[in-house]
Design an enzyme around this catalytic site. Structure first.
Site, PDB file in Angstrom:
ATOM      1  N   SER A 262       0.818  -1.203   0.000  1.00 60.05           N
ATOM      2  CA  SER A 262       0.000   0.000   0.000  1.00 60.05           C
ATOM      3  C   SER A 262       0.852   1.252   0.000  1.00 60.05           C
ATOM      4  CB  SER A 262      -0.903  -0.004   1.223  1.00 60.05           C
ATOM      5  OG  SER A 262      -1.181   1.307   1.591  1.00 60.05           O
ATOM      6  N   LYS A 263       0.571   2.143  -0.957  1.00 60.11           N
ATOM      7  CA  LYS A 263       1.308   3.394  -0.989  1.00 60.11           C
ATOM      8  C   LYS A 263       0.557   4.412  -0.149  1.00 60.11           C
ATOM      9  CE  LYS A 263       2.646   2.630  -5.694  1.00 60.11           C
ATOM     10  NZ  LYS A 263       2.658   3.129  -7.044  1.00 60.11           N
ATOM     11  N   ARG A 264      -0.716   4.149   0.042  1.00 69.56           N
ATOM     12  CA  ARG A 264      -1.528   5.136   0.744  1.00 69.56           C
ATOM     13  C   ARG A 264      -1.203   5.216   2.228  1.00 69.56           C
ATOM     14  NH1 ARG A 264      -6.220   2.890  -0.263  1.00 69.56           N
ATOM     15  NH2 ARG A 264      -5.388   1.824  -2.065  1.00 69.56           N
ATOM     16  N   GLN A 265      -0.830   4.078   2.781  1.00 70.44           N
ATOM     17  CA  GLN A 265      -0.545   4.093   4.223  1.00 70.44           C
ATOM     18  C   GLN A 265       0.706   4.902   4.542  1.00 70.44           C
ATOM     19  OE1 GLN A 265      -0.418   0.005   5.306  1.00 70.44           O
ATOM     20  NE2 GLN A 265      -2.586  -0.261   4.897  1.00 70.44           N
ATOM     21  N   GLY A 266       1.486   5.182   3.484  1.00 66.03           N
ATOM     22  CA  GLY A 266       2.669   6.022   3.686  1.00 66.03           C
ATOM     23  C   GLY A 266       3.775   5.300   4.430  1.00 66.03           C
TER      24      GLY A 266
END
Ligand code: GLU
Length: 499
Positions: A262-266
Site C-alpha cells: 500500500s502506498k496510501r498508508q505512507g
C-alpha cells in the site's frame, strides 16, 4: 573510439532504473533499483538512473531529487544520472525531446507510424461504445488509412494531431531472463498506440525504447507489470531496425498476506524509513530476503554479500512477500554489525552524541556523558540489544544521560534493608580494582543476599535497578554500573539508598 562504439565493442553491461518522478521512492522501486545495481556490480557494468518525466501532468516537484537522494542513502548511487551526468545524458526525458522527434520522423518516413487527427471527443465516443458492448476499448486505427493528400491537407490547416505506431501482427516471441519464452499478440488486442502526444511529448513506450537504445542499455530489468508491454517494445525495435536489449521482469513485491504494497498508508516510502533511523543495509537485506535471486535466505547480508551471492537464474516467478514486521530484527542485526566495525563505529558515536544532545541537551547536568569514550562504551555494552540509536535516547535509557528521580518510598517497599544493601554495594564498587567488568560485578552481586537476610536476589536487583535508573526494567544491574562508571553509580546508590 566514441562512447557508443566503446560500450558496444566491450559488450558492456549497462542497466537502468527508470522511475517516473511522481512521488516518493517506495520499497518496490527501491527493490527494482537494487537488483539493477547488483547486476551492474556483478558484471562490472554501469547503473543508470533515468527519469521518465514525459507525463508532465503527473510530475511532482522535488520528486526527482528525492529519488536520487534515496538511492544515495541506500548506498546504491547511480553511476550516471541527472545529478552525476554521464556520456549518455541528459538523463531526464523532458530534456531529450529532440531525440524523440527525430525518432518519430524516422518511423513516419518508414511508414511504421502515422499521424492521427481523431479528436478527443471521437476517442471518448469509441470508448463509451466499447464499454456499452462489454468490450475492451481500443482505437479503431481509422487514421491508418488516410491518404498522404488528406494528411497534408489537415497539416496545412494546423489540425491538432498525435502520432501512432502501426502495430504489426505476428509479434515475435522473446526469451525473458526470468519468465522464459513469452509473446503477446498486441495487434490483436490493442489499437495502434499513441507514441507522440499532441503536446509534443512522447509517450512512455516510445521514449523508453529510444532511450534504452541510445543509452546502450544491455539489460532491461524492471517490474513484471511491464512484461506484456515488451512485445510492443520489440515491435518498435524492429521498426527502427535496432537490436533490442535483453529483458528480465522482476516479480512483484507484495505484503506478507499477498495484498498490494500500500502506498496510501505512507509506510512503504524509503524516505520514511530513513527518517525513522532505519539502517539502509537492513532495508536492503529485508527486501532481498523475501525475494529470490539467492541460494539461501539469511539475515545480516550486506550489499557486498548481495552482489557476491546474487544469481539471476535463481529469481523465481512468484511474487515476493514482504514481512515488514521483521524490520526491527534486521535493524538490530545490522546495527550490531556496524557497532562491531571499528571503521563505522565513530560515525555511530557522532550520531548518538547528536541524538543525546537533541533529546536531553538542556537537562544534562554532567556533559561528560557526551564524551566519546562514554558514548562508545554505551554502544558496545548495548550491542545486540537495541535496533536503533533512537532506542538509546528513549525514556527507557534516559538514565544513561541524566540522573533519574527515584521515589524513596518505592525503594522502601521493595526492601526494608534498602540502606544496608546500599552500603554493601558501595563497598563493592569502591574496592580498588582497576576496571569494573560486568562479569566480575555480576558474580559479586549474586553473593549479596547471603549478607542480607530476608531480601531475595530478585528484590536486591529490583532495588538497585530502580536506584540506578528509576526504571523497573532495563539492562542487567552490573551492566548499568559499568555503563555509568564507578563514580556515577556510587553517587546514585548513595543518593537513593543511603540517606
Ligand atoms: N517509467 C516506467 C516506470 O515507472 C519504467 C518502466 C521500465 O523500466 O521500462 O516504472
Amino acid at each position: 573510439m566514441g562512447f557508443a562504439a566503446a560500450s558496444a565493442a566491450l559488450g558492456a553491461v549497462r542497466v537502468r532504473f527508470a522511475p517516473s518522478p511522481t512521488g516518493f521512492l517506495h520499497l518496490g522501486g527501491l527493490r527494482t533499483a537494487l537488483y539493477n545495481y547488483i547486476f551492474a556490480r556483478k558484471h562490472k557494468g554501469c547503473f543508470i538512473l533515468r527519469l521518465e518525466d514525459t507525463d508532465q501532468s503527473r510530475v511532482v516537484p522535488g520528486a526527482a531529487e528525492g529519488i536520487e537522494d534515496m538511492l544515495e542513502w541506500a548506498g546504491i548511487p547511480p553511476d550516471e544520472s541527472p545529478r552525476q551526468g554521464g556520456p549518455a545524458g541528459p538523463y531526464q526525458q523532458s530534456q531529450r525531446l529532440s531525440l524523440y522527434r527525430e525518432a518519430i520522423e524516422l518511423l513516419l518516413e518508414k511508414g511504421a507510424a502515422y499521424r492521427c487527427f481523431c479528436t478527443p471527443q471521437r476517442l471518448e465516443l469509441l470508448k463509451k461504445e466499447a464499454l456499452r458492448n462489454r468490450q475492451t476499448p481500443r482505437y479503431d486505427n481509422r487514421c491508418r488509412h488516410l491518404s498522404s493528400q488528406q494528411v497534408a491537407e489537415k497539416m496545412s490547416q494546423g489540425v491538432d494531431h498525435t502520432v501512432r505506431f502501426r502495430l504489426k501482427e505476428n509479434a515475435e516471441p522473446f526469451c525473458d531472463l526470468i519468465y522464459g519464452w513469452s509473446r503477446h499478440e498486441v495487434a490483436s488486442v490493442e489499437g495502434d498506440p499513441v507514441i507522440l502526444k499532441s503536446d509534443g511529448f512522447p509517450t512512455y513506450h516510445l521514449a523508453n525504447v529510444v532511450d534504452d537504445h541510445r543509452m546502450h542499455i544491455s539489460h532491461v530489468l524492471r517490474g513484471t507489470e511491464w512484461l506484456t508491454s515488451t512485445s510492443k517494445h520489440l515491435l518498435l525495435y524492429r521498426a527502427f531496425g535496432w537490436d533490442p536489449p535483453h529483458f528480465g521482469h522482476l516479480p512483484l513485491l507484495l505484503n506478507k498476506d499477498g495484498s498490494k504494497l500500500s502506498k496510501r498508508q505512507g509506510d512503504i516510502f524509503v524516505e520514511g524509513f530513513a527518517q525513522d533511523g532505519c539502517l539502509p543495509e537492513a532495508l536492503l537485506d529485508l527486501i532481498t530476503n523475501c525475494g529470490s535471486g539467492f541460494a539461501e535466505n539469511r539475515m545480516g547480508r550486506k550489499l557486498q554479500d548481495l552482489v557476491k551471492e546474487f544469481d539471476m537464474g535463481r529469481i523465481e516467478r512468484h511474487s515476493a512477500l514482504l514481512d515488514l514486521e521483521k524490520l526491527t530484527e534486521f535493524n538490530r542485526i545490522h546495527l550490531s554489525q556496524r557497532i562491531g566495525d571499528e571503521t563505522l563505529r565513530p560515525q555511530l558515536v557522532a550520531e548518538l552524541q547528536a541524538a543525546v544532545e537533541e533529546a536531553y541537551g538542556h537537562q544534562l547536568v554532567d556533559r561528560g556523558v557526551l564524551e566519546k569514550p562514554y558514548v562508545e562504551q554505551v554502544l558496545l555494552l548495548r550491542r545486540g540489544h537495541v535496533s536503533g540509536l533512537k532506542d538509546l535516547v528513549s525514556p527507557k535509557y534516559a538514565f544513561l544521560w541524566i540522573r533519574p528521580s527515584v521515589s524513596h518510598e518505592e525503594l522502601q517497599t521493595i526492601s526494608v534493608e534498602a540502606e544496608k544493601i546500599g552500603m554493601l554495594v558501595l563497598r563493592l564498587l569502591e574496592r580498588p580494582v582497576a576496571t569494573l567488568t560486568t562479569e566480575e560485578l555480576s558474580k559479586d552481586l549474586r553473593q549479596l543476599p547471603e549478607q542480607i537476610r530476608g531480601t531475595p536476589y530478585s528484590s536486591v536487583m529490583k532495588l538497585l535497578r530502580l536506584a540506578l535508573s528509576g526504571q523497573q526494567e532495563g539492562p542487567a544491574v552490573a551492566e548499568m554500573m559499568v555503563s555509568l562508571g564507578r563514580r556515577e553509580a556510587c553517587a546514585r546508590i548513595q543518593r537513593a539508598l543511603c540517606r
